[in-house]
Design a protein around this motif. Structure first.
Motif, PDB file in Angstrom:
ATOM      1  N   ALA A  52       0.828  -1.205   0.000  1.00 24.84           N
ATOM      2  CA  ALA A  52       0.000   0.000   0.000  1.00 24.84           C
ATOM      3  C   ALA A  52       0.860   1.251   0.000  1.00 24.84           C
ATOM      4  N   GLN A  53       0.316   2.299  -0.564  1.00 25.80           N
ATOM      5  CA  GLN A  53       0.914   3.631  -0.487  1.00 25.80           C
ATOM      6  C   GLN A  53       0.066   4.422   0.494  1.00 25.80           C
ATOM      7  N   LEU A  54       0.636   4.706   1.645  1.00 28.52           N
ATOM      8  CA  LEU A  54      -0.110   5.262   2.764  1.00 28.52           C
ATOM      9  C   LEU A  54       0.161   6.751   2.927  1.00 28.52           C
ATOM     10  N   ILE A  55      -0.904   7.544   2.995  1.00 32.41           N
ATOM     11  CA  ILE A  55      -0.771   8.986   3.161  1.00 32.41           C
ATOM     12  C   ILE A  55      -0.150   9.293   4.522  1.00 32.41           C
ATOM     13  N   THR A  56       0.853  10.180   4.501  1.00 30.31           N
ATOM     14  CA  THR A  56       1.479  10.614   5.738  1.00 30.31           C
ATOM     15  C   THR A  56       2.092  11.998   5.566  1.00 30.31           C
ATOM     16  N   SER A  57       1.943  12.818   6.563  1.00 32.23           N
ATOM     17  CA  SER A  57       2.560  14.147   6.525  1.00 32.23           C
ATOM     18  C   SER A  57       4.059  14.050   6.758  1.00 32.23           C
ATOM     19  N   GLN A  58       4.533  12.877   7.118  1.00 33.63           N
ATOM     20  CA  GLN A  58       5.941  12.681   7.432  1.00 33.63           C
ATOM     21  C   GLN A  58       6.749  12.174   6.242  1.00 33.63           C
ATOM     22  N   SER A  59       6.160  12.106   5.059  1.00 24.57           N
ATOM     23  CA  SER A  59       6.913  11.640   3.895  1.00 24.57           C
ATOM     24  C   SER A  59       7.833  12.746   3.396  1.00 24.57           C
ATOM     25  N   ALA A  60       8.709  12.418   2.488  1.00 22.61           N
ATOM     26  CA  ALA A  60       9.618  13.401   1.901  1.00 22.61           C
ATOM     27  C   ALA A  60       8.853  14.477   1.135  1.00 22.61           C
ATOM     28  N   GLY A  64       0.147  15.070   2.497  1.00 22.10           N
ATOM     29  CA  GLY A  64      -0.436  14.521   1.275  1.00 22.10           C
ATOM     30  C   GLY A  64       0.496  13.568   0.550  1.00 22.10           C
ATOM     31  N   GLY A  65       1.772  13.549   0.934  1.00 23.64           N
ATOM     32  CA  GLY A  65       2.699  12.585   0.348  1.00 23.64           C
ATOM     33  C   GLY A  65       2.377  11.186   0.853  1.00 23.64           C
ATOM     34  N   ARG A  66       2.954  10.222   0.211  1.00 17.82           N
ATOM     35  CA  ARG A  66       2.677   8.829   0.580  1.00 17.82           C
ATOM     36  C   ARG A  66       3.970   8.068   0.849  1.00 17.82           C
ATOM     37  N   ALA A  67       3.864   7.102   1.730  1.00 11.93           N
ATOM     38  CA  ALA A  67       4.953   6.180   2.006  1.00 11.93           C
ATOM     39  C   ALA A  67       4.519   4.810   1.474  1.00 11.93           C
ATOM     40  N   SER A  68       5.355   4.239   0.636  1.00  9.31           N
ATOM     41  CA  SER A  68       5.041   2.940   0.039  1.00  9.31           C
ATOM     42  C   SER A  68       5.594   1.823   0.914  1.00  9.31           C
ATOM     43  N   TYR A  69       4.728   0.873   1.279  1.00  6.13           N
ATOM     44  CA  TYR A  69       5.105  -0.280   2.097  1.00  6.13           C
ATOM     45  C   TYR A  69       4.619  -1.551   1.436  1.00  6.13           C
ATOM     46  N   GLY A  70       5.383  -2.636   1.567  1.00  4.15           N
ATOM     47  CA  GLY A  70       4.955  -3.903   1.016  1.00  4.15           C
ATOM     48  C   GLY A  70       5.663  -5.076   1.672  1.00  4.15           C
ATOM     49  N   PRO A  71       5.137  -6.278   1.452  1.00  5.97           N
ATOM     50  CA  PRO A  71       5.737  -7.472   2.029  1.00  5.97           C
ATOM     51  C   PRO A  71       7.046  -7.814   1.323  1.00  5.97           C
ATOM     52  N   THR A  72       7.850  -8.611   1.975  1.00  7.09           N
ATOM     53  CA  THR A  72       9.061  -9.117   1.345  1.00  7.09           C
ATOM     54  C   THR A  72       8.779 -10.525   0.840  1.00  7.09           C
ATOM     55  N   PHE A  73       9.498 -10.937  -0.183  1.00  9.87           N
ATOM     56  CA  PHE A  73       9.292 -12.278  -0.732  1.00  9.87           C
ATOM     57  C   PHE A  73       9.673 -13.359   0.268  1.00  9.87           C
ATOM     58  N   SER A  74      10.647 -13.068   1.123  1.00  5.06           N
ATOM     59  CA  SER A  74      11.083 -14.073   2.095  1.00  5.06           C
ATOM     60  C   SER A  74      10.104 -14.241   3.256  1.00  5.06           C
ATOM     61  N   ARG A  75       9.277 -13.220   3.498  1.00  2.00           N
ATOM     62  CA  ARG A  75       8.308 -13.275   4.600  1.00  2.00           C
ATOM     63  C   ARG A  75       6.991 -12.637   4.171  1.00  2.00           C
ATOM     64  N   PRO A  76       6.250 -13.256   3.257  1.00  4.35           N
ATOM     65  CA  PRO A  76       5.020 -12.637   2.755  1.00  4.35           C
ATOM     66  C   PRO A  76       3.956 -12.414   3.824  1.00  4.35           C
ATOM     67  N   ASP A  77       3.992 -13.167   4.916  1.00  2.00           N
ATOM     68  CA  ASP A  77       3.037 -12.975   6.007  1.00  2.00           C
ATOM     69  C   ASP A  77       3.618 -12.129   7.131  1.00  2.00           C
ATOM     70  N   GLY A  78       4.825 -11.632   6.930  1.00  2.00           N
ATOM     71  CA  GLY A  78       5.507 -10.860   7.961  1.00  2.00           C
ATOM     72  C   GLY A  78       5.273  -9.374   7.810  1.00  2.00           C
ATOM     73  N   PRO A  79       6.130  -8.590   8.442  1.00  2.00           N
ATOM     74  CA  PRO A  79       5.977  -7.148   8.390  1.00  2.00           C
ATOM     75  C   PRO A  79       6.136  -6.592   6.978  1.00  2.00           C
ATOM     76  N   TRP A  80       5.575  -5.415   6.776  1.00  2.00           N
ATOM     77  CA  TRP A  80       5.736  -4.703   5.502  1.00  2.00           C
ATOM     78  C   TRP A  80       6.897  -3.735   5.655  1.00  2.00           C
ATOM     79  N   VAL A  81       7.739  -3.698   4.639  1.00  2.00           N
ATOM     80  CA  VAL A  81       8.941  -2.883   4.659  1.00  2.00           C
ATOM     81  C   VAL A  81       8.730  -1.625   3.817  1.00  2.00           C
TER      82      VAL A  81
END
Length: 87
Positions: A52-60, A64-81
């Motif tokens: 997901a691309q999540l709206i955050t005022s803390q982005s660069a 209104g900017g967004r931070a992109s987060y997603g799963p890793t291939f090694s841990r698809p059920d784990g945290p999003w990086v």
């Protein structure tokens, strides 16, 4: 007493701002939303795999900017990086 992680898009002072029983979450790692959780209850496997691309005022890009987060291939059920910021 350790405070539960905050769920993305909940208000800081919301009484139920932490994870709720019976819901599915992914932890957000690194970037501007580090340590928060995103609720993925009801998301399809494809939606979860896409991240997901999540709206955050803390982005660069500021408010209104967004931070992109997603799963890793090694841990698809784990945290999003954090993958970077997007306008």
């Amino acid at each position: 007493m350790t405070q539960a992680p905050r769920v993305y898009s909940t208000e800081y002072d919301a009484p139920a701002g932490g994870p709720q029983p019976g819901r599915t979450y992914r932890e957000l790692v690194d970037g501007p939303l580090d340590g928060q959780l995103i609720e993925v209850t009801g998301w399809t496997d494809d939606e979860i795999a896409a991240g997901a691309q999540l709206i955050t005022s803390q982005s660069a890009y500021g408010p209104g900017g967004r931070a992109s987060y997603g799963p890793t291939f090694s841990r698809p059920d784990g945290p999003w990086v954090w993958e970077g910021d997007v306008p």
